[in-house]
Scaffold this motif. Structure first.
Motif, short mmCIF file in Angstrom:
data_model
loop_
_atom_site.label_atom_id
_atom_site.label_comp_id
_atom_site.label_asym_id
_atom_site.label_seq_id
_atom_site.Cartn_x
_atom_site.Cartn_y
_atom_site.Cartn_z
N GLY A 1 0.79 -1.22 0.00
CA GLY A 1 0.00 0.00 0.00
C GLY A 1 0.82 1.27 0.00
O GLY A 1 0.29 2.35 0.23
N GLY A 2 2.11 1.17 -0.26
CA GLY A 2 2.97 2.35 -0.24
C GLY A 2 3.75 2.50 -1.52
O GLY A 2 3.27 2.22 -2.61
N VAL A 3 4.98 2.97 -1.38
CA VAL A 3 5.89 3.14 -2.51
C VAL A 3 6.75 1.88 -2.57
O VAL A 3 7.50 1.59 -1.64
N LEU A 4 6.60 1.14 -3.65
CA LEU A 4 7.37 -0.10 -3.80
C LEU A 4 8.61 0.18 -4.64
O LEU A 4 8.52 0.77 -5.71
N LEU A 5 9.75 -0.20 -4.11
CA LEU A 5 11.01 -0.02 -4.83
C LEU A 5 11.45 -1.35 -5.41
O LEU A 5 11.36 -2.38 -4.74
N GLY A 6 11.93 -1.31 -6.63
CA GLY A 6 12.42 -2.53 -7.26
C GLY A 6 13.77 -2.93 -6.72
O GLY A 6 14.47 -2.15 -6.07
N ASP A 7 14.11 -4.17 -6.95
CA ASP A 7 15.44 -4.64 -6.55
C ASP A 7 16.49 -3.97 -7.41
O ASP A 7 16.24 -3.57 -8.55
N ASP A 8 17.69 -3.84 -6.87
CA ASP A 8 18.79 -3.30 -7.66
C ASP A 8 19.06 -4.23 -8.83
O ASP A 8 19.05 -5.46 -8.66
N PRO A 9 19.31 -3.68 -10.01
CA PRO A 9 19.60 -4.55 -11.15
C PRO A 9 20.95 -5.25 -10.95
O PRO A 9 21.86 -4.70 -10.36
N PRO A 10 21.06 -6.47 -11.46
CA PRO A 10 22.31 -7.23 -11.29
C PRO A 10 23.37 -6.77 -12.28
O PRO A 10 23.69 -7.44 -13.25
N LEU A 11 23.93 -5.60 -12.04
CA LEU A 11 24.89 -5.01 -12.99
C LEU A 11 26.34 -5.32 -12.64
O LEU A 11 27.24 -4.98 -13.39
N ALA A 12 26.56 -5.91 -11.48
CA ALA A 12 27.93 -6.18 -11.07
C ALA A 12 28.61 -7.12 -12.06
O ALA A 12 29.78 -7.04 -12.34
#
Length: 194
Positions: free
Chosen positions: A183-194
């Motif tokens: 019910g809030g602000v959903l943040l995505g996972d960090d992209p696997p850029l490493a």
């Protein structure tokens, strides 16, 4: 924004039922019309005009142009003054909430002090045209438990003080600790850029 699971959506100029990210998301989240009982949560539109989105909202709060951020900080004032913000979340995740000093040892005023000094409800009411009672009522409804989310529209963000207005609106989400919560602000996972 997790509109579908939000208890209260407080939209600052976001045209949720018009041309926003996905008007379909708003129709699913709020199903029916403003006259019907909310299927999920309550929807309040803060806007300068009675738009199609304002017409479909459960409540429309008219503000003067360019004062969306001022109203958001007026709500923050009430949350801080009444100590109805999520102190644990703010302490753990927010830098600059309290007064401090910079690397050179100069005093730096924190968010709390700035809001309490500059955004009293009477002054915010005079600037926005929103009555004090309504400001207090909106703030209390926003703080009434989990699942309240503040959304900022692109018209607000593209205004002369758009960045500051956007930060002011999103500071409400931070104050109630509704980041990465249902019910809030959903943040995505960090992209696997490493």
């Amino acid at each position: 924004y997790d509109l579908e699971r939000a208890r209260l959506v407080l939209s600052f100029g976001a045209p949720l039922f018009e041309s926003w990210c996905s008007p379909l998301q708003a129709f699913i989240a709020f199903g029916g019309s403003a006259a019907s009982e909310p299927r999920h949560g309550r929807f309040v539109q803060v806007d300068t005009r009675f738009s199609r989105t304002a017409a479909r909202a459960h409540e429309w709060v008219a503000v003067r142009p360019g004062t969306h951020g001022v109203l958001a900080l007026g709500l923050a004032y009430v949350l801080i003054k009444e100590q109805s913000y999520n102190d644990e979340f703010v302490t753990r995740h927010v830098a600059g909430f309290e007064d401090g000093v910079d690397a050179a040892g100069r005093p730096q005023e924190g968010y709390r002090s700035i809001v309490l000094r500059n955004y009293r409800t009477e002054e915010v009411s005079a600037a926005t045209g929103v009555p004090v009672e309504r400001i207090v009522g909106l703030a209390r409804a926003f703080a009434r438990g989990p699942g309240a989310v503040a959304v900022c529209g692109s018209d607000v963000l593209h205004g002369p003080d758009g960045l500051l207005d956007g930060i002011a609106v999103h500071s409400l989400n931070v104050l109630v600790g509704n980041i990465s919560e249902p019910g809030g602000v959903l943040l995505g996972d960090d992209p696997p850029l490493a």
